[in-house]
Design an enzyme around this catalytic site. Structure first.
Site, PDB file in Angstrom:
ATOM      1  N   GLU A 282       0.824  -1.116  -0.046  1.00  0.00           N
ATOM      2  CA  GLU A 282      -0.051  -0.165   0.090  1.00  0.00           C
ATOM      3  C   GLU A 282       0.937   1.059   0.048  1.00  0.00           C
ATOM      4  O   GLU A 282       0.705   2.412  -0.840  1.00  0.00           O
ATOM      5  CB  GLU A 282      -1.109   0.149   1.245  1.00  0.00           C
ATOM      6  CG  GLU A 282      -1.926  -0.949   1.144  1.00  0.00           C
ATOM      7  CD  GLU A 282      -2.814  -1.193  -0.214  1.00  0.00           C
ATOM      8  OE1 GLU A 282      -3.119  -0.352  -0.765  1.00  0.00           O
ATOM      9  OE2 GLU A 282      -2.955  -2.552  -0.726  1.00  0.00           O
ATOM     10  N   TRP A 285       1.785   1.838  -3.391  1.00  0.00           N
ATOM     11  CA  TRP A 285       0.842   2.285  -4.040  1.00  0.00           C
ATOM     12  C   TRP A 285       0.955   3.834  -4.131  1.00  0.00           C
ATOM     13  O   TRP A 285       0.704   4.728  -5.304  1.00  0.00           O
ATOM     14  CB  TRP A 285      -0.538   2.016  -3.813  1.00  0.00           C
ATOM     15  CG  TRP A 285      -1.031   0.925  -4.522  1.00  0.00           C
ATOM     16  CD1 TRP A 285      -1.412  -0.247  -3.990  1.00  0.00           C
ATOM     17  CD2 TRP A 285      -1.640   0.749  -5.860  1.00  0.00           C
ATOM     18  NE1 TRP A 285      -1.733  -1.408  -4.904  1.00  0.00           N
ATOM     19  CE2 TRP A 285      -1.878  -0.312  -6.265  1.00  0.00           C
ATOM     20  CE3 TRP A 285      -1.639   1.714  -6.862  1.00  0.00           C
ATOM     21  CZ2 TRP A 285      -2.326  -1.029  -7.370  1.00  0.00           C
ATOM     22  CZ3 TRP A 285      -2.174   1.161  -8.042  1.00  0.00           C
ATOM     23  CH2 TRP A 285      -2.421  -0.117  -8.184  1.00  0.00           C
ATOM     24  N   TRP A 313     -19.929  12.378 -20.642  1.00  0.00           N
ATOM     25  CA  TRP A 313     -20.187  12.691 -19.008  1.00  0.00           C
ATOM     26  C   TRP A 313     -21.371  13.484 -19.176  1.00  0.00           C
ATOM     27  O   TRP A 313     -21.882  14.204 -20.056  1.00  0.00           O
ATOM     28  CB  TRP A 313     -19.001  13.584 -18.349  1.00  0.00           C
ATOM     29  CG  TRP A 313     -17.697  12.823 -18.388  1.00  0.00           C
ATOM     30  CD1 TRP A 313     -16.616  13.430 -19.036  1.00  0.00           C
ATOM     31  CD2 TRP A 313     -17.301  11.705 -17.520  1.00  0.00           C
ATOM     32  NE1 TRP A 313     -15.547  12.537 -18.865  1.00  0.00           N
ATOM     33  CE2 TRP A 313     -15.870  11.607 -17.913  1.00  0.00           C
ATOM     34  CE3 TRP A 313     -18.003  10.954 -16.731  1.00  0.00           C
ATOM     35  CZ2 TRP A 313     -15.137  10.530 -17.229  1.00  0.00           C
ATOM     36  CZ3 TRP A 313     -17.329   9.777 -16.157  1.00  0.00           C
ATOM     37  CH2 TRP A 313     -15.943   9.802 -16.332  1.00  0.00           C
ATOM     38  N   ASN A 348     -10.672   3.004   2.559  1.00  0.00           N
ATOM     39  CA  ASN A 348     -10.217   2.807   1.272  1.00  0.00           C
ATOM     40  C   ASN A 348     -11.519   2.095   0.234  1.00  0.00           C
ATOM     41  O   ASN A 348     -11.726   2.264  -0.796  1.00  0.00           O
ATOM     42  CB  ASN A 348      -9.065   2.309   1.025  1.00  0.00           C
ATOM     43  CG  ASN A 348      -8.739   1.927  -0.427  1.00  0.00           C
ATOM     44  OD1 ASN A 348      -8.382   3.083  -1.128  1.00  0.00           O
ATOM     45  ND2 ASN A 348      -8.447   0.866  -0.775  1.00  0.00           N
ATOM     46  N   TRP A 366     -15.127  12.299 -13.416  1.00  0.00           N
ATOM     47  CA  TRP A 366     -14.188  11.943 -12.108  1.00  0.00           C
ATOM     48  C   TRP A 366     -13.532  13.023 -11.530  1.00  0.00           C
ATOM     49  O   TRP A 366     -13.116  13.175 -10.523  1.00  0.00           O
ATOM     50  CB  TRP A 366     -13.192  10.864 -12.470  1.00  0.00           C
ATOM     51  CG  TRP A 366     -12.293  11.228 -13.567  1.00  0.00           C
ATOM     52  CD1 TRP A 366     -12.293  11.043 -15.001  1.00  0.00           C
ATOM     53  CD2 TRP A 366     -10.769  11.944 -13.387  1.00  0.00           C
ATOM     54  NE1 TRP A 366     -11.453  11.563 -15.790  1.00  0.00           N
ATOM     55  CE2 TRP A 366     -10.286  12.209 -14.713  1.00  0.00           C
ATOM     56  CE3 TRP A 366     -10.217  12.525 -12.320  1.00  0.00           C
ATOM     57  CZ2 TRP A 366      -8.919  12.794 -14.659  1.00  0.00           C
ATOM     58  CZ3 TRP A 366      -9.292  13.339 -12.706  1.00  0.00           C
ATOM     59  CH2 TRP A 366      -8.638  13.425 -13.759  1.00  0.00           C
ATOM     60  N   TRP A 389      -8.529   8.526  -8.339  1.00  0.00           N
ATOM     61  CA  TRP A 389      -9.787   8.611  -9.221  1.00  0.00           C
ATOM     62  C   TRP A 389      -9.938   8.091 -10.757  1.00  0.00           C
ATOM     63  O   TRP A 389     -10.730   7.513 -11.299  1.00  0.00           O
ATOM     64  CB  TRP A 389     -10.294  10.327  -9.293  1.00  0.00           C
ATOM     65  CG  TRP A 389     -11.039  10.496  -7.951  1.00  0.00           C
ATOM     66  CD1 TRP A 389     -10.294  10.888  -6.758  1.00  0.00           C
ATOM     67  CD2 TRP A 389     -12.240  10.353  -7.804  1.00  0.00           C
ATOM     68  NE1 TRP A 389     -11.493  11.064  -6.013  1.00  0.00           N
ATOM     69  CE2 TRP A 389     -12.547  10.640  -6.482  1.00  0.00           C
ATOM     70  CE3 TRP A 389     -13.662  10.024  -8.536  1.00  0.00           C
ATOM     71  CZ2 TRP A 389     -13.995  10.930  -5.691  1.00  0.00           C
ATOM     72  CZ3 TRP A 389     -14.624  10.227  -7.987  1.00  0.00           C
ATOM     73  CH2 TRP A 389     -15.072  10.414  -6.664  1.00  0.00           C
TER      74      TRP A 389
END
Ligand code: FAD
Length: 484
Positions: A282, A285, A313, A348, A366, A389
């Site tokens: 993590e 990440w 969108w 998360n 987004w 995102w």
């Protein structure tokens, strides 16, 4: 008799490194033997760096207060100044006679641009400007693919990180500080008005958070003892406190990733290696997100995969408003959005669910979700937020494919089976039995009545039907897929 030469001060410019521990700029400044002027600059919004949104501004206030208190314990203080870094530094150099400015590197694109310019200017003025690592485990330029390019896929990035050697060991907080006899004038923290007043929407934040380096270190040691064993199995369940909750401390640098990494070493006799590796992955990440941001500075603005540039969108103000306020009629989504509102943080797993809902069920761009999170998260982070995102949207590097559309009921049933998370944040559903709490709109009228739920009144009906929204999303997606 030779006069003792008075060493000219060195400015340590604190940014996203509000700590004394493992702070290489501070460490080097203290080691130089020169008097240190600790400085924090509130850079103007238009410079695009600094605290990201309102929730993080709350954190920043308390964090600066804590850093000042820590420096005072060593006989110093934190100088506060507002303005463009270039002007503020020039002014303090002039007033204090400082001959050097040290800082730890930051990796947000506007920050990099400001720092690079400053370094050149200081060079010309014979002011010593030195920058240090520490915000990341490794410099974003260090890890490269075999062909010398940056990584686009997480797994090989992780492998390279694992095989690339240990990050530099953290350095302890300096033991000896030297401060100038007279400090330059400082602004007053309260005059920055970082805290919300009317209304004080942050009033529940202290229930969950204590900003500052000392609290970050305490949290790390508590997590290593109690949270790390079992992390791998429990980290996906929002009703449990199973993750480190270090993200807001990391976001403003109250603790360094190297210090966290170091704390996970030498534990394999006590803690299953699965848990240690999972947790390190993590942290990796976070590194990967910064790697992406560094090599693609438009990460928060442009689709990483430009196939998405033509995506259809929708403008859905009502839907967006319901999402922000946790009133979508989907309990796990609403619980997440209300957790965000109450604590400035969200688990998360639930971040993934709510982001998927906004992007795919509502087809809202987004970037609107990214901006809302940026303003409301205490851990708002330019790399993690934008990369995550885009990951959910499918437009990012190594992203989850767009057609993977989370079913909010199934996600709730899987990761919050007893509904404890939902009950915490959506109390109006608290009396529903576990088997109905994730889909109140399918519950028999008598069940709703017994639980005191009136759909459309005490709790909203779903703002979109899941199956219909799913079909619509796939249809819109197929248009860009066909065009690609
Ligand atoms: P732990 O599970 O204890 O993990 C330890 C640390 O690893 C975290 O503090 C964080 O620095 C890093 N980390 C964990 N998961 C991720 C991840 N998926 N991506 C990148 N780094 C990770 N994280 C932020 O720090 N700031 C953000 O603005 C942010 N926005 C997000 C937006 C979306 C839509 C999603 C899906 C995720 C976002 N994340 C963000 C990532 C993640 O949700 C948080 O880092 C995590 O929930 C923080 O909790 P923790 O510290 O208890 O994590």
């Amino acid at each position: 008799m030779a006069r003792e030469t008075v060493a000219r001060p060195v400015i340590v410019w604190f940014r996203k490194d509000l700590r004394l521990d493992d702070n290489r700029a501070l460490h080097a400044a203290c080691a130089s033997g020169r008097p240190v002027i600790p400085l924090y600059i509130r850079e103007p919004q238009e410079d695009g760096t600094g605290p990201l949104g309102a929730a993080q501004a709350w954190w920043l206030h308390h964090s600066l207060h804590a850093l000042d208190a820590a420096l005072k314990r060593h006989g110093g203080k934190l100088i506060l100044a507002s303005g463009h870094a270039r002007n503020v530094l020039a002014d303090i150099i002039k007033r204090s006679g400082a001959e050097a400015v040290f800082w730890n590197r930051r990796y947000d694109p506007p920050g990099i641009a400001i720092d690079t310019r400053l370094k050149h200017e200081f060079e010309k003025q014979a002011i010593e400007a030195r920058s240090f690592g520490g915000q990341l485990l490794h410099e974003p330029t260090k890890l490269k693919t075999a062909s010398g390019t940056s990584y686009r896929v997480y797994t090989p990035f992780w492998r390279a990180l694992e095989e690339g050697g240990e990050p530099e060991a953290p350095v302890d907080a300096p033991e000896r500080f030297r401060f100038p006899k007279q400090f330059p004038a400082s602004e007053v923290l309260t005059s920055w008005k970082l805290l919300p007043l009317k209304p004080n929407w942050a009033k529940s934040f202290p229930d969950m958070w204590t900003p500052g380096e000392a609290a970050a270190q305490e949290k790390l040691s508590g997590f290593v003892e109690d949270g790390l064993p079992g992390y791998s199995a429990d980290r996906d369940f929002p009703g449990k406190t199973a993750t480190s909750l270090l993200s807001p401390h990391l976001a403003l640098g109250e603790i360094s990733p190297a210090r966290i990494w170091d704390a996970t070493k030498g534990l394999s006799r006590r803690i299953p290696s699965d848990d240690i590796v999972r947790f390190r992955k993590e942290l990796a990440w976070r590194e990967f997100s910064y790697h992406l941001l560094f090599h693609f500075p438009e990460l928060a603005r442009d689709n990483w995969n430009d196939d998405f540039d033509g995506f259809g969108w929708r403008e859905d103000e009502d839907g967006f408003h319901a999402w922000c306020n946790g009133q979508t009629g989907y309990p796990i989504v609403d619980a997440g959005m209300r957790q965000l509102w109450r604590h400035g943080w969200m688990h998360n797993r639930v971040r993934m669910i709510v982001a998927s809902f906004l992007i795919k069920h509502l087809l809202v761009d987004w970037r609107r979700g990214e901006a809302w999170f940026r303003d409301t998260l205490v851990d708002a982070d330019p790399a993690n937020n934008a990369a995550s995102w885009q990951w959910v949207a499918g437009s990012g590097a190594d992203a989850s494919p767009f057609f993977r559309i989370f079913n909010p009921m199934l996600q709730g049933e899987k990761f919050d089976a007893d509904g404890s998370y939902i009950r915490q944040f959506v109390p109006e559903l608290g009396k529903l039995e576990d088997k109905h709490i994730h889909r109140p709109f399918e519950a028999p009228a008598s069940v709703l009545e017994n639980a005191g739920v009136t759909l459309g009144k005490t709790y909203p009906r779903p703002i979109v039907d899941h199956a219909t929204a799913r079909r619509r999303a796939l249809k819109v997606y197929s248009a860009i897929k066909d065009a690609a």
